[in-house]
Motif scaffolding. Sequence first.
Motif, mmCIF file in Angstrom:
data_model
loop_
_atom_site.group_PDB
_atom_site.id
_atom_site.type_symbol
_atom_site.label_atom_id
_atom_site.label_comp_id
_atom_site.label_asym_id
_atom_site.label_seq_id
_atom_site.Cartn_x
_atom_site.Cartn_y
_atom_site.Cartn_z
ATOM 1 N N VAL A 63 22.149 4.872 -6.224
ATOM 2 C CA VAL A 63 20.765 4.411 -6.335
ATOM 3 C C VAL A 63 20.357 3.845 -4.978
ATOM 4 O O VAL A 63 21.166 3.246 -4.269
ATOM 5 C CB VAL A 63 20.604 3.349 -7.446
ATOM 6 N N LEU A 64 19.130 4.103 -4.644
ATOM 7 C CA LEU A 64 18.581 3.603 -3.391
ATOM 8 C C LEU A 64 17.620 2.478 -3.753
ATOM 9 O O LEU A 64 16.592 2.721 -4.384
ATOM 10 C CB LEU A 64 17.830 4.750 -2.714
ATOM 11 N N ILE A 65 17.974 1.255 -3.383
ATOM 12 C CA ILE A 65 17.080 0.128 -3.663
ATOM 13 C C ILE A 65 16.208 -0.066 -2.436
ATOM 14 O O ILE A 65 16.713 -0.244 -1.327
ATOM 15 C CB ILE A 65 17.872 -1.160 -3.951
ATOM 16 N N GLY A 66 14.918 0.002 -2.630
ATOM 17 C CA GLY A 66 13.982 -0.216 -1.529
ATOM 18 C C GLY A 66 13.380 -1.604 -1.622
ATOM 19 O O GLY A 66 13.090 -2.084 -2.718
ATOM 20 N N VAL A 67 13.248 -2.251 -0.486
ATOM 21 C CA VAL A 67 12.623 -3.579 -0.442
ATOM 22 C C VAL A 67 11.489 -3.515 0.567
ATOM 23 O O VAL A 67 11.699 -3.118 1.709
ATOM 24 C CB VAL A 67 13.644 -4.657 -0.010
ATOM 25 N N GLU A 68 10.315 -3.885 0.128
ATOM 26 C CA GLU A 68 9.148 -3.819 1.013
ATOM 27 C C GLU A 68 8.573 -5.215 1.201
ATOM 28 O O GLU A 68 8.293 -5.916 0.228
ATOM 29 C CB GLU A 68 8.086 -2.892 0.401
ATOM 30 N N THR A 69 8.466 -5.596 2.452
ATOM 31 C CA THR A 69 7.914 -6.916 2.790
ATOM 32 C C THR A 69 6.968 -6.734 3.977
ATOM 33 O O THR A 69 6.763 -5.625 4.455
ATOM 34 C CB THR A 69 9.034 -7.886 3.226
ATOM 35 N N GLU A 70 6.465 -7.860 4.451
ATOM 36 C CA GLU A 70 5.657 -7.768 5.669
ATOM 37 C C GLU A 70 6.562 -7.615 6.881
ATOM 38 O O GLU A 70 6.300 -6.846 7.796
ATOM 39 C CB GLU A 70 4.799 -9.022 5.800
ATOM 40 N N ASN A 71 7.664 -8.351 6.873
ATOM 41 C CA ASN A 71 8.642 -8.263 7.968
ATOM 42 C C ASN A 71 10.019 -8.564 7.375
ATOM 43 O O ASN A 71 10.313 -9.699 7.006
ATOM 44 C CB ASN A 71 8.296 -9.274 9.062
ATOM 45 N N ILE A 72 10.817 -7.543 7.286
ATOM 46 C CA ILE A 72 12.103 -7.719 6.596
ATOM 47 C C ILE A 72 13.033 -8.638 7.375
ATOM 48 O O ILE A 72 13.962 -9.228 6.810
ATOM 49 C CB ILE A 72 12.770 -6.347 6.333
#
Lengths: 902, 251
Positions: A63-72
């Motif tokens: 599984v590919l967990i994606g995390v989206e933020t303004e600045n990781i």
Amino acid sequence: MSSPTGKTGAWLFAAVTLACTAVLFVVAFKAPQAGDQMAYLPDTPEVKRFLEINRRYGNFNTVLIGVETENILAPKNLAKLKDLTDAIGKIAGLSWMSAITTVPEMRASEEGVVVSPLVAEIPKDDAAVAALKARILKTRQIVGELVSPDFSSALVPVTMYGDKVAEVYPKIEKLARDAASPDFKVYFHGAPAIDEYMRRGGEALKIPGIVAGVVFLFFLIIGVRPSRIPAWLLVVAPAAAAGMAAPVLLKMQASELSMASGLLAFVYGTMVVFSYPGPEDQKRLRSWRRTLLISSIALAVVFLSLIKSTVIPLRGLGVASAVACIAAGVLGPIAMRFGLVVTGWKRTDAADWRIFPGWKRVWMSVFIAPVAAGVLLATLSRPAAENDVATTFGPASEPARTIHFLDRRFGGSEYLTIVASGDFSHPGFLRALDDLAVAVRGVPGVAGVVSPTDVFKMVSEAMIGRYRIPDTINQMQALWFFLEGQAELSALLYQKEQGLIQIRLSPDGAKRPQELMDSIRKLTNSAPARVGHVDLREVSSAGAARLRERQLEQAGKAIRAILGAKAQASVREALASVVPLELSAVSQSPDFRLQAAFRERLSAVASRAFNDYLTGPAALMPVSPEQAADLSRALLQETGDPGIRGRAGVDALLKKWFPEDEMAMAKMSGALYDRALDSQDKVLAALLIEEFRAGGVEGVTATSEFVAALRDFVSPHVFVDAGRDNVRTESVTETKFELTGYPAIAPLVGSITYVDLFRFLHWTIVAALLLGALAVSVFRERPLVLFRLVVLVPLSGFSWLLCMLPAVGWALNVSSFVSVAVTIAASAGACITAVASRTKNRDLQMAVLLTGLPLVVMILGFQPVSVVMSTAVFGILGAAFGAAVVAAHFNGPDMENKEETR
Amino acid sequence: MILTTALALSTALVAAPAPITDDDAKTAGGILKKSDDVVSNYQDQEFHTRMTLKTGDGKVEKVIEMKIQQKGQNKRLVRFLKPGDVKGLSVLVLDPNTTYVYLPQFNKTRRVAAHTSKQSFMGTDFTEQEMDIIRYDEKFEPALVKKDGHEYVLWLTPKKGAEFSFAYIMMWIDEATGFQNKMEYYNAENVKLKTQSRGEVKTLDGVVTQTKVVMTDHIKKHSTEIEILSNKENQGLKDDLFTQRNLEWGK
């Protein structure tokens, strides 16, 4: 049928039947379930290979967990990501996991290598964040893979052991969802995520299912004779159990779909029981039994023909449903008698109702049949398959949003795979593989390429200080020593004999997969089939010169591939102009080692200069005219030849390489960065050669030294195409490159599961319609049996709907799952017709209700949104339509309001 | 990085027994300390070891043989003998931060400084982290669970700040010899992930010692067996054995 049996015999029969039923149910539910979505792919060699490869490398367990933020990299977000990955890492059952918070950083130097965590601690201020960013940019295979080029997002690939996915994945997903917030969005991509999404969808249907069940029971209790319920159990339960257990007993693959035969038995068995005319009226009873037998055989034949399907679960469904139909049809007449005796029910009267339609209506059917057949034939070739996630699940669904995230932040979400088979200890094979990977990077529509050779080069850099594939088999085997046991490699390598080049397609490339695959296949087809090793020190000058010439040609091709359309044809000529000098130097040198050492020094200088240039502290690729000029000057000064002019030439070349509109991307794209680093020596040589030519400088010896910086050109170890080059070689190894991946099989999936299935059903119904018309014409005296068999059964409301579905499906762009749902819907419709032709109006309505409700619920269980919506709507409409059609045909004024007497 | 640990576990196997006395057994810490003393009670060692990797169904995947020379707790020289593709590869560990690797195929020596990790050691069922532990009392807080026949059963939890990928270890220590007979590794959900069994006590060069350890990964369904084939202790190995020069020349 003889008179009813005595109570003892009836009870005995009931007991034996229920005991057998219980055993069959136990067998059925012990069957291994092909529960994942991949089970529904067609059984073709291409699909088999796709499944084999993906299972071997654990792709279906990843599984590919994606995390989206303004600045990781912001401290708060990075800390959150670290907490998340730490927590996931503690779950038992993980094969491996990778994230910017878990990967090591390797810092190579002349003396050795230092390995330490890339993120040892969370940066506390902007300066620390900037420093971390610079280190990430310098670490290979991070940007574009684990962190997005704009540093807003991160990816965490997690691979689980195959037998632990069902247990482990929900824990992973829960941890990630718990960590999520509006400014820390999480996404899930991959087979486990899709399976879980579908499972959750099924869970969400529990309440509607219960409601539907209650409604059904309500109708069953108030609308249907309660005395028949025990008999109903004696028909439905054994038939369902027999159907569900059939695939298991026949050692076929069981699936949720074959379990659906239980529903069919439920529907069909209900029809059987509630159309039972009672034991007194022998004439009607015989007619009922005959009709039942015919309809059950007809249905069984239709379902058994699914055994020809290329979709394995559909075969299971075919056999299971056929068994269920036969069981219900055969068991029905027997069980009814005993069931009714057990409950003490006794019919006191017989209804007086006609069963045979008027001839006008028959002719109407005969007239309609060719029309319907014409519609079928006209729409036969129209259906088109769309298998993308947005179509299947809906554009606002979680899987579709994940795809959008990956496309937006990482430049693509779809992958193609080149399966490379050969000796992964053989440098020749690995160089062929590496050349292929470099060439694929230059194909338009390719967003990124990960090759096993990247891993070898990285280990080589760490252990011997050079980012390149070693020259000899012994050296490669030594590198393997450092790699074995690294779980991450299981995603790319299999037992030193097979590996994968993973190709990420850009959204644009994913829209035209065929064109892209054709381009890549051209490259795989032109790769050498056999690679052999030649030590130039052991061949004649003429042989060496010929091999150098061939190497040169390959280098020219590689440069053109690297530079893509921007490459000039003159590269080949430019190289050719300086090579004779080099050839001369090489072939006449008494001490090859000195030549090689000198070239290696120059290569190192050039590489360092280029690296420094690319990875300056401020930006990844600070390409500007001034900086390009500096680079040019630095490089040229290093050659020790101050007479060389040409900064403008290098400047121009760099501009060509990174045109203005690509500058921003070049600064951030990990793929491009890697491309540059992978090929820096080749690119440098090409840049300088063109530069010298532009400057009018010809025949300068320093130029030849830069040509020598070409990796494969400086070494005495040459790897040649043993099939094409006429030269004696050693250590010849076979190579095999094949392209696979979901985009490669998607057309097959669509055409086979969707179009072919429809075609199959179409032809069945067309044949039934035309044969029915023929039968009515020929057998005017006794058309009833044949008419029911070949016309009424398929010509139900659902079957009519089925006739229209290809056109509707094509117009609405529904997915291939519809085909599965429609198969079941059609069979249910056929049941209705079969029974409706023998029953009266009230029973018919009841039959429609009884069929429609569970059918809708069952179809909803297939979850994909478009299928749910379309099929549910079609199912309800079809049920109503079926009722109307059948009622119009068979319920003339003389049949209305005839209540059966109890 | 894999080579920094350099088979600490194998060295831990070669140990002279000493019983756990009543004084030792007063506290869990005392038991563990005594046991750690037993397994690290030597000045220097030289031994030949074989590692056999097996799949869940017992099929042998790979056999690795090494000669190991060790002085004190830190200085260690490892030479690989089998398989043939790594024969001659040698590792010199001077301290936890100074490791040199000699690659005969490249005729190069490289210094490696690495952070130990949860990575598998050369495909075995030992992680670098596990192999890095010589003395458990330095990294774990022990608690006595029970006395099971002739064995003390300890519950070991990582000390604050100690990095370990398991939540706790259950350790069985033999009362008569102080040998660590068995260890079970658990996660926070009390799932047993691995089992390490030590046994086959033999007398090698006059020293009674355990000569076999089997680590079984219950999740991967895979096991690794380590055997001590020969052993010499306290020979007075000289310091100049543990130099870069000897690493390259003494092949």
